[in-house]
Design a protein around this motif. Structure first.
Motif, PDB file in Angstrom:
ATOM      1  N   ARG A  53       0.821  -1.207   0.000  1.00 37.14           N
ATOM      2  CA  ARG A  53       0.000   0.000   0.000  1.00 37.14           C
ATOM      3  C   ARG A  53       0.860   1.264   0.000  1.00 37.14           C
ATOM      4  O   ARG A  53       0.603   2.206  -0.739  1.00 37.14           O
ATOM      5  N   LEU A  54       1.906   1.280   0.820  1.00 34.60           N
ATOM      6  CA  LEU A  54       2.736   2.474   0.947  1.00 34.60           C
ATOM      7  C   LEU A  54       3.631   2.731  -0.267  1.00 34.60           C
ATOM      8  O   LEU A  54       3.861   3.883  -0.633  1.00 34.60           O
ATOM      9  N   SER A  65      -9.139   1.710  -4.475  1.00 38.89           N
ATOM     10  CA  SER A  65      -8.328   2.867  -4.096  1.00 38.89           C
ATOM     11  C   SER A  65      -6.960   2.864  -4.775  1.00 38.89           C
ATOM     12  O   SER A  65      -6.177   3.794  -4.593  1.00 38.89           O
ATOM     13  N   GLY A  66      -6.664   1.796  -5.531  1.00 37.62           N
ATOM     14  CA  GLY A  66      -5.377   1.699  -6.220  1.00 37.62           C
ATOM     15  C   GLY A  66      -4.297   0.959  -5.451  1.00 37.62           C
ATOM     16  O   GLY A  66      -3.162   0.872  -5.903  1.00 37.62           O
ATOM     17  N   ALA A  67      -4.643   0.412  -4.300  1.00 37.33           N
ATOM     18  CA  ALA A  67      -3.669  -0.349  -3.508  1.00 37.33           C
ATOM     19  C   ALA A  67      -3.602  -1.785  -4.015  1.00 37.33           C
ATOM     20  O   ALA A  67      -4.636  -2.396  -4.298  1.00 37.33           O
ATOM     21  N   PRO A  68      -2.391  -2.339  -4.114  1.00 42.80           N
ATOM     22  CA  PRO A  68      -2.288  -3.748  -4.502  1.00 42.80           C
ATOM     23  C   PRO A  68      -2.936  -4.653  -3.448  1.00 42.80           C
ATOM     24  O   PRO A  68      -2.811  -4.404  -2.251  1.00 42.80           O
ATOM     25  N   VAL A  69      -3.640  -5.661  -3.912  1.00 44.54           N
ATOM     26  CA  VAL A  69      -4.340  -6.590  -3.029  1.00 44.54           C
ATOM     27  C   VAL A  69      -3.579  -7.907  -2.981  1.00 44.54           C
ATOM     28  O   VAL A  69      -3.261  -8.488  -4.018  1.00 44.54           O
ATOM     29  N   LEU A  70      -3.293  -8.357  -1.765  1.00 46.88           N
ATOM     30  CA  LEU A  70      -2.600  -9.639  -1.619  1.00 46.88           C
ATOM     31  C   LEU A  70      -3.557 -10.769  -2.010  1.00 46.88           C
ATOM     32  O   LEU A  70      -4.766 -10.679  -1.795  1.00 46.88           O
ATOM     33  N   PRO A  71      -3.020 -11.839  -2.561  1.00 48.06           N
ATOM     34  CA  PRO A  71      -3.875 -12.935  -3.030  1.00 48.06           C
ATOM     35  C   PRO A  71      -4.551 -13.681  -1.886  1.00 48.06           C
ATOM     36  O   PRO A  71      -4.051 -13.674  -0.756  1.00 48.06           O
TER      37      PRO A  71
END
Length: 113
Positions: free
Chosen positions: A48-49, A104-110
């Motif tokens: 996210r960061l 929101s554009g944050a990568p999502v963990l699988p």
């Protein structure tokens, strides 16, 4: 540390370079002199960061036993992060994923993370 696995996040460009070279070599890692890794507990916040808005971020999983010696050093909020003072050979990865972005554009963990 009791973690059995650590994780490396790579941009699409860094992943392409790693595939060509066989090892990771991000600008931050090169500048700091070690490979930044995350634990299961810190990977989502790191994504996210540092990777928000970036499509096709790659997440690689490595067994701690295969990366000896790791150095566990305090970082964000005093949490201990694994650092590898040496090359991170991508052939040692036990699993890998390409991350999708949430609204929101944050990568999502699988889900199987």
């Amino acid at each position: 540390m009791s973690n059995t696995h650590v994780y490396k996040l790579l941009t699409l460009t860094d992943w392409a370079r790693a595939q060509a070279d066989g090892v990771t070599a991000t600008a931050l890692d090169t500048a700091d002199g070690y490979v930044h890794l995350s634990t299961r507990d810190t990977a989502a916040e790191t994504a996210r960061l540092h990777y928000a808005g970036q499509k096709d971020v790659r997440l690689l999983e490595f067994a701690v036993a295969d990366l000896s010696p790791l150095k566990w050093e305090p970082s964000r909020g005093g949490a201990l992060f694994p650092h590898l003072y040496g090359a991170l050979d991508i052939s040692r990865a036990t699993r890998s994923w390409t991350l999708m972005l949430d609204a929101s554009g944050a990568p999502v963990l699988p889900e199987d993370f």
